[in-house]
Scaffold this motif. Structure first.
Motif, PDB file in Angstrom:
ATOM      1  N   GLY A   1       0.915  -1.297  -0.080  1.00 15.68           N
ATOM      2  CA  GLY A   1       0.024   0.000  -0.142  1.00 15.68           C
ATOM      3  C   GLY A   1       0.990   1.233  -0.168  1.00 15.68           C
ATOM      4  O   GLY A   1       0.450   2.313  -0.022  1.00 15.68           O
ATOM      5  N   VAL A   2       2.067   1.079  -0.004  1.00 16.42           N
ATOM      6  CA  VAL A   2       3.007   2.427   0.025  1.00 16.42           C
ATOM      7  C   VAL A   2       4.340   1.966  -1.103  1.00 16.42           C
ATOM      8  O   VAL A   2       4.095   2.980  -2.119  1.00 16.42           O
ATOM      9  N   ILE A   3       4.810   1.018  -1.061  1.00 18.10           N
ATOM     10  CA  ILE A   3       5.687   0.765  -2.069  1.00 18.10           C
ATOM     11  C   ILE A   3       5.065   0.074  -3.267  1.00 18.10           C
ATOM     12  O   ILE A   3       5.200   0.273  -4.281  1.00 18.10           O
ATOM     13  N   ILE A   4       4.338  -1.120  -2.693  1.00 18.73           N
ATOM     14  CA  ILE A   4       3.478  -1.740  -3.887  1.00 18.73           C
ATOM     15  C   ILE A   4       2.087  -1.687  -3.706  1.00 18.73           C
ATOM     16  O   ILE A   4       1.699  -1.333  -2.533  1.00 18.73           O
ATOM     17  N   GLU A   5       1.244  -1.859  -4.616  1.00 17.63           N
ATOM     18  CA  GLU A   5       0.088  -1.720  -4.511  1.00 17.63           C
ATOM     19  C   GLU A   5      -0.661  -3.090  -3.543  1.00 17.63           C
ATOM     20  O   GLU A   5       0.067  -3.919  -3.697  1.00 17.63           O
ATOM     21  N   ASP A   6      -1.655  -2.851  -2.801  1.00 17.99           N
ATOM     22  CA  ASP A   6      -2.061  -4.095  -2.196  1.00 17.99           C
ATOM     23  C   ASP A   6      -3.413  -4.211  -2.588  1.00 17.99           C
ATOM     24  O   ASP A   6      -4.201  -3.253  -2.936  1.00 17.99           O
ATOM     25  N   ASN A   7      -3.929  -5.324  -2.320  1.00 17.92           N
ATOM     26  CA  ASN A   7      -5.299  -5.785  -2.411  1.00 17.92           C
ATOM     27  C   ASN A   7      -6.087  -6.266  -1.247  1.00 17.92           C
ATOM     28  O   ASN A   7      -5.795  -7.565  -0.818  1.00 17.92           O
ATOM     29  N   PRO A   8      -6.787  -5.218  -0.734  1.00 14.85           N
ATOM     30  CA  PRO A   8      -7.483  -5.645   0.611  1.00 14.85           C
ATOM     31  C   PRO A   8      -8.437  -6.937   0.565  1.00 14.85           C
ATOM     32  O   PRO A   8      -8.528  -7.696   1.514  1.00 14.85           O
ATOM     33  N   ASP A   9      -8.768  -7.132  -0.616  1.00 16.69           N
ATOM     34  CA  ASP A   9      -9.877  -8.247  -0.663  1.00 16.69           C
ATOM     35  C   ASP A   9      -9.224  -9.723  -0.793  1.00 16.69           C
ATOM     36  O   ASP A   9      -9.715 -10.477  -0.080  1.00 16.69           O
TER      37      ASP A   9
END
Ligand SMILES: Nc1c(NC[C@H](O)[C@H](O)[C@H](O)COP(=O)(O)O)[nH]c(=O)[nH]c1=O
Ligand SMILES: [Mg+2]
Length: 381
Positions: free
Chosen positions: A140-148
């Motif tokens: 969520g900062v360096i790479i995209e994250d996926n909360p799902d």
């Protein structure tokens, strides 16, 4: 000693005052023969005497030889300096951090680098970017994250373990925690350490299977870490993912050379909102917490950073900007920030750390060590 200290300090963060020419102390190695001395002015009693070699002075063969030998010595010195210049990235902060020097490599031991001597050049370095550490969260900062994916992984684990599916508010509460911590303290599925380890690692397996090993850099994050790299700001990466997962991911993205320290789940007892991860990262960077800025993407991170006495920049990735108001700054992407923003955040000019004037300091004398032991260097700095 003065020249040495200028060269060493400048090497860290600023263009050397001597414009890249290696300055080494040769005094102990070879002496110039008298006849080759540069014109020099000496004060003898009341008279000022100028020594100047006569014009077009013929040099004897033996003197020529010594000049040649000296020239070769100097060439060797220059050459070995260039070789030593190729130091690994993570040794660049040796002077500031006090990390053990690797013998025989640049920079050489230098008494002037001792912070207690109030070396003004070292201090100048610290007033710049040289006293600022950046601590990044991974997802969520360096790479995209996926909360799902995270949610799906917990629901799958609950099903496998025969537990009821955790409701949304419980999943929100465990955000940022270590898996073991979430399982024992919030989900209350077990308190047995072996069981906690088993379920935590199974949770990670499920998550990795769902995630598929594909990582996408977040827009602007690589550009930002590049800028920090340019300003020689040391960076740490902190994540509640296991070290192996983290290192594989960092490798696949190709940004491993940016980070001086990596803190993973195994390194700490508790994840966020406990400050432990950030405190440990600051220790690894060898910075006091007040000089570290955390970049995270949740309120748990903001809370942990503040509890660690660090500033926090929140990246609105999975949470909207209005939910992250407790952070010191909120951005959507890291490249919205400048180095000046960071300096302002780290409070570089604060009176708390700013003024270290020698005359203001009261030095306590240790018993049995009279002040006459003060060295010339102490007085000079
Ligand atoms: N529980 C929820 C999470 N959990 C994800 C973790 O908090 C975290 O993102 C992950 O452990 C690693 O992140 P980092 O590298 O430490 O930043 N995420 C959600 O979006 N929603 C949840 O309910
Ligand atoms: Mg995160």
């Amino acid at each position: 000693m003065v020249v040495d200290s200028i060269a060493a300090t400048s090497f860290l963060g600023h263009p050397p005052l001597c414009q890249g020419i290696p300055v080494r102390d040769l005094s102990s190695k070879k002496k110039f023969p008298d006849c080759c001395r540069f014109p020099v002015t000496e004060f003898l009693g009341r008279r000022i005497v100028n020594y100047c070699p006569p014009p077009r002075m013929k040099l004897s063969r033996s003197i020529n030889k010594s000049i040649n030998a000296l020239a070769m010595e100097l060439t060797k010195e220059t050459y070995s300096f260039r070789e030593e210049e190729k130091i690994p990235l993570d040794w660049r902060y040796q002077i500031d951090t006090g990390v053990d020097r690797k013998p025989g490599l640049w920079p050489p031991e230098n008494k002037a680098d001792n912070p207690s001597l109030h070396n003004p050049l070292l201090r100048q370095e610290r007033m710049g970017c040289g006293w600022l550490g950046a601590i990044f969260e991974w997802e969520g900062v360096i790479i995209e994250d996926n909360p799902d994916l995270e949610k799906q992984a917990w629901l799958t684990l609950a099903q496998e373990e025969g537990k009821s599916p955790p409701p949304a508010f419980i999943l929100r509460r465990i955000e940022g925690m270590k898996n073991e911590q979430a399982i024992s303290e919030v989900l209350c599925w077990s308190r047995d350490p072996a069981e906690l380890r088993r379920m935590a690692s199974r949770m990670e397996e499920i998550y990795q299977a769902l995630q598929g090993g594909i990582y996408r850099l977040r827009t602007g994050s690589k550009e930002f870490v590049n800028i920090l790299m340019h300003y020689k700001i040391p960076m740490a990466l902190v994540s509640t993912r296991p070290r192996k997962t983290l290192e594989t991911a960092i490798d696949s993205i190709g940004i491993e050379e940016y980070f001086t320290a990596i803190v993973a789940a195994e390194d700490v007892h508790r994840g966020k909102p406990d400050p432990e991860m950030f405190v440990y990262a600051a220790q690894l960077l060898k910075f006091i917490p007040e000089r570290c800025i955390v970049f995270g993407n949740s309120n748990q991170t903001v809370e942990a950073a503040h509890d660690a006495r660090m500033k926090c920049v929140a990246v609105a990735s999975k949470h909207p900007v209005y939910e992250l108001g407790a952070a010191d700054l909120v951005v959507r992407h890291l490249d919205e920030l400048s180095v000046v923003d960071l300096k302002n955040l780290a409070d570089i000019e604060s009176t708390e750390f700013g003024s270290v004037e020698p005359e203001m300091e009261v030095e306590e004398e240790e018993e049995g060590y009279p002040s006459s032991l003060t060295t010339v260097d102490d007085i000079f700095w």
